[in-house]
Design an enzyme around this catalytic site. Structure first.
Site, PDB file in Angstrom:
ATOM      1  CD  GLU A 127      -2.631   1.015   2.752  1.00 37.07           C
ATOM      2  OE1 GLU A 127      -2.258   0.210   3.642  1.00 37.07           O
ATOM      3  OE2 GLU A 127      -3.661   1.711   2.857  1.00 37.07           O
TER       4      GLU A 127
ATOM      5  CE  LYS B 221      -7.260   1.209   3.284  1.00 41.26           C
ATOM      6  NZ  LYS B 221      -6.075   1.746   4.040  1.00 41.26           N
TER       7      LYS B 221
ATOM      8  CB  CYS C  31      -4.650  -1.952   4.058  1.00 41.25           C
ATOM      9  SG  CYS C  31      -3.966  -2.040   5.741  1.00 41.25           S
TER      10      CYS C  31
ATOM     11  CE  LYS D  77      -2.731  -5.031  12.676  1.00 39.65           C
ATOM     12  NZ  LYS D  77      -2.326  -3.669  12.237  1.00 39.65           N
TER      13      LYS D  77
ATOM     14  N   GLY E 153      21.212   1.717  35.183  1.00 37.43           N
ATOM     15  CA  GLY E 153      19.912   1.082  35.400  1.00 37.43           C
ATOM     16  C   GLY E 153      19.446   0.291  34.192  1.00 37.43           C
TER      17      GLY E 153
ATOM     18  CG  ASP F 161      14.014   2.023  32.309  1.00 33.95           C
ATOM     19  OD1 ASP F 161      13.465   0.929  32.041  1.00 33.95           O
ATOM     20  OD2 ASP F 161      13.623   2.777  33.203  1.00 33.95           O
TER      21      ASP F 161
END
Lengths: 584, 584
Positions: free
Chosen positions: B44, B127, B163, B196, B335, B337
């Site tokens: 797309e 579309k 899509c 997904k 740390g 993160d």
């Protein structure tokens, strides 16, 4: 011919404050009833505030809106106001709202209007035309209604409509004509744009002709993040006469007696212009108003600068107050942008809620400090001086920096100081970048862009100057001290981050730059269109390059009040990662 | 029964790079032709990249997309590839696009697919189903198509879809069944969400049954601001068999021979399922592929942590490279993160493009510095140490600060240093706040929130730990050095802005906090729903208060890669000024 006394309540609701907004409806209905109104109108989404954005997806919020509406109807009756019909906007949904994890179909939310009478909700209308352009995303949130609600009140058939219903032909106004109504109510949350009032009146006239009915248009006022609502409520007769019109940017109860055609028996058809028509009637509303005739005023239009100034003041005041900040702080450079923001802030909040900090560096000229001090004296704000050189020197001693990195360092040290004052004393930091410099990226990320709200982020530099001059002239006209030092208006703009630096070293003059930016940003013109408009191709190419590469910086700017349709921010949504360039 | 050799080109286009994207089509078509493909499919909006957002409103951009399509068709023919049919997504419009200043109706833009053959555009499809939820705003941009395009290729009737057409029942897939097609092509720009792929396969199977046709599903890969596209291209037969499936997150040419029913003469009806049907045919495409049979692979699913890690690496790599940053810089605290972000950055860009700076203060523990140094050694990044105390002291000597203002000052001095390095050396600054701390506002505005991209802004803290453990285990499995120090994973989280400070002083433990946040933010549950789910009411009330009042801070966070449906940022749009509070 019946006469109906209408009360248009041009009020200022707060998003999410269901209890507070319901209290507003009660107190304004009390005033309207005292004035003998037979029908009281409140704006779109009055109970929830507008726009509520993705709060729509919270079942608890939708349920709270519906419960607040029922309770409001009962409370009005308990207040002794049950006999006065009240139209109020709120958030509704079909059945219990359903939010799926994925495509979110069928959550069934409605942008709704209710008619309250006798302690109950007696009629509902769901907005038919949903705006989905500019700042609006209503296709994301709401299901359009397909039913026209007509209620007979004091012998007049009254149709309910909401905001965008007015902006598109067909739909409820065409249906209202076929249904033979005498009055169309249109409740609004219509954001301010420059000169939108000049578009609105002819539009209301066209719809009055389309519906062959009088239109009562009521709009909210107030600031909500980047939006500001202006009021401009009005009544226009079926033949296009402007009967009464409220002022912009202030709360106002517009009470006016309107002669309206008596309702006849409805035609057999229960469908009009493709919409189903549902009819009802209220008992007990007197057929004529009592006492002397009520006549609302007719507001005269004001100059653009006055209109914009009021919009910016209201947007700033509501952002600060609705978010419960006690005060604001901003850096004062002696330049025009910070001077105008300071004057706006003092107009919005009073001098005792505004802290102005001069943050001189070794590159700050003597006149910059003097102009900042002069501004403080004129406006009565809380003035301080915090020289930045010791902190700048500490960074320079520990890092190997040169060129732009050193220039930006100064702006960032200022940002750290302002945020420290914010943390220490509770002020909201105001940012002072104008739309021209934001568009071309002439600012420092995490430097002068630091702050929670930017009152002039949507004001082109040339308009900043015009606003300053207008504000000073208006003060002089009223015998008050002009707030902005003439020096700040007259001197050539400079960031003062390196010796002798001027904006004109890096940018075209603003009277050349702004028309190109306006065409590119506000007008969506491409390179060729700009050149055809008469701009120098080389300057156009330079400006477009600056704008296209500044895209990332814009994403970092603070919210501010929107005064035109095509602001940076919400209503032009552009990819950050984007290799498209207008070619020369 | 004819056999068609399909080539699904799972490529990585760049938004706005029309020339570069067209070049991608040419080179991948060359590879597909070399593999004997009879039909080549691209994603797309292949030519423009996706999503182009408000670039749609620029007439110059729409015109450039249409011109690029015509030129691509000619260039393919000039390349000797004119006999190979190619499907490619692009931006089209009905007539010259019109942008009004106001309601922007009728600009007529279309999300389009074209079939290129013989040097020309031989068919187009617009579309039909436009997504307008989550991250999608396509009702803002496009007019839906109402025509099904069917083209006979090598004796097979092939329908084109795009899509969202796949995600909703009815429309083109129902029409394709009535039109009797053998193959439905579905081209995608389908953003990644956690798991997904597990939803997608059953969905494709349902549509294959609905259309009674084989489906060729091709999706792009790559990062675009907050979105990442995962590929996962596949072919599913009419009876639901998964014939072949491409890997996630990498470019891939999926070539596979598919047996398809021979087209029969079409039924008289030229309308199916409410859509008009337009038919065409290509001459000269051979009825069967030549040479040995082509068989695409079947990818095995991977663990969630592996999938997320790849998504974050791709999103970061493309943000840096597509925006042409040479390198990145981030602060290393020791740390978890910053350690995970550093490991992601090294995986995305290589150690020589990553600068890690330890920025110790007087509150930084010895182990923090050691852990940061250990991380640098393990990953090979460019490691530096810049103590912040001299700069912090300069501010403290000149301002009267206490409490949180002093804590935040340290984080802001770090931000100034990182931005100075960015200006001086050209690096993009990476931000390292996880989704849990962003949600509750446990960060410093213009401090640790400084940066252009945050790779983990959509990763809950408990997932950060899981990712770290998975990455280390995966490295060990492959005989490589685990990148993340065990100390960084095991120690209690601390901001180290005051003596002995721990996250748990201010926040519930993350294994209590995260499930509540996930319910409130990802699940849109209200207070009552959370308590019903079994959470402690007092903790729920505390967490909701933190989230609701942190709304403003979230608006300041840098963009980052989205890994779930309900990230902060684009797909939950909430008012800043908002008095709604979930009540206890």
């Amino acid at each position: 011919m019946p006469t109906l006394r209408l009360a248009l309540s041009q009020v200022n609701p707060s998003v999410g404050d269901l209890a507070g907004n319901a209290d507003l409806v009660r107190s304004w209905t009390r005033q309207a009833a005292d004035a003998g109104a037979q029908l009281v109108l409140f704006p779109e989404m009055m109970l929830t505030g507008y726009p509520v954005e993705d709060l729509v997806f919270r079942r608890s919020f939708v349920a709270a809106s519906r419960a607040a509406l029922e309770r409001l109807a009962a409370d009005l009756a308990a207040d002794g106001l049950g006999e006065v019909p009240v139209v109020v906007g709120y958030l509704d949904a079909d059945g219990p709202p359903q939010v799926s994890g994925d495509a979110e179909p069928g959550h069934g939310a409605r942008n709704a209007a209710a008619l309250l009478h006798g302690g109950a909700v007696v009629a509902r209308y769901f907005k038919h035309h949903l705006p989905n352009y500019g700042v609006f995303d209503e296709d994301r949130y709401f299901i359009p209604g397909d039913t026209l609600t007509v209620v007979r009140i004091a012998g007049v058939d009254v149709a309910l409509t909401i905001c965008e219903d007015l902006w598109q032909a067909g739909g409820p106004f065409a249906a209202a004509r076929e249904a033979g109504v005498g009055l169309v109510v249109n409740i609004n949350g219509s954001p301010y744009e420059l000169n939108k009032d000049d578009i609105r009146l002819p539009l209301v006239r066209r719809r009055a002709a389309e519906a062959n009915a009088t239109i009562a248009y009521v709009n909210m006022i107030g600031g909500q993040d980047e939006l500001v609502f202006e009021g401009d409520s009005m009544i226009v007769s079926a033949d296009g006469e402007l009967l009464t019109r409220a002022p912009q940017f202030v709360e106002h109860l517009l009470v006016h007696d309107v002669d309206l055609p008596a309702a006849t028996e409805p035609p057999a058809a229960e469908t009009a212009a493709g919409m189903r028509v549902v009819r009802g009637a209220l008992d007990g509303v007197p057929p004529t108003p009592s006492g002397p005739a009520a006549v609302g005023g007719l507001i005269e239009p004001v100059a653009d600068e006055a209109e914009v100034w009021q919009a910016l003041v209201l947007g700033l005041r509501d952002y600060v107050n609705k978010n419960r900040f006690p005060s604001v702080v901003l850096g004062l450079s002696g330049g025009i942008d910070s001077a105008v923001v300071a004057a706006l802030a003092v107009d919005a909040l009073g001098g005792d809620r505004v802290v102005g900090v001069s943050l001189p560096s070794q590159h700050s000229s003597e006149h910059s400090r003097e102009d900042a001090a002069d501004l403080a004296k004129r406006t009565g704000l809380d003035y301080r001086v915090e020289p930045i050189q010791p902190m700048v020197d500490a960074f320079l001693a520990n890092l190997s920096l040169s060129g732009v990195a050193v220039e930006n360092l100064q702006a960032r040290v200022r940002g750290v100081i302002l945020m420290a004052l914010s943390n220490q004393e509770g002020h909201l930091v105001l940012t002072t970048g104008n739309k021209s410099e934001l568009a071309v990226g002439y600012s420092t990320l995490y430097g002068d862009s630091v702050g929670g709200f930017n009152p002039i982020k949507d004001v082109w530099k040339t308009l900043v100057w015009r606003l300053a001059k207008w504000r000073n002239t208006d003060a002089a006209r009223r015998g008050e001290t002009p707030p902005i030092p003439e020096n700040s208006i007259g001197k050539p703009p400079s960031a003062e981050l390196s010796p002798g630096q001027l904006d004109s070293d890096s940018l075209p003059d603003y009277d050349v730059l702004d028309p190109i930016l306006i065409g590119y940003v506000d007008g969506d013109l491409g390179r060729d269109g700009l050149v055809e408009s008469g701009h120098d191709p080389a300057v156009v190419d330079k400006v477009l390059r600056l704008v296209d590469t500044a895209e990332y910086k814009r994403r970092q700017s603070a919210p501010g009040t929107k005064i035109s349709m095509k602001a940076f921010g919400r209503d032009r949504r552009l990819p950050i990662t984007n290799r498209w360039r207008e070619k020369g």
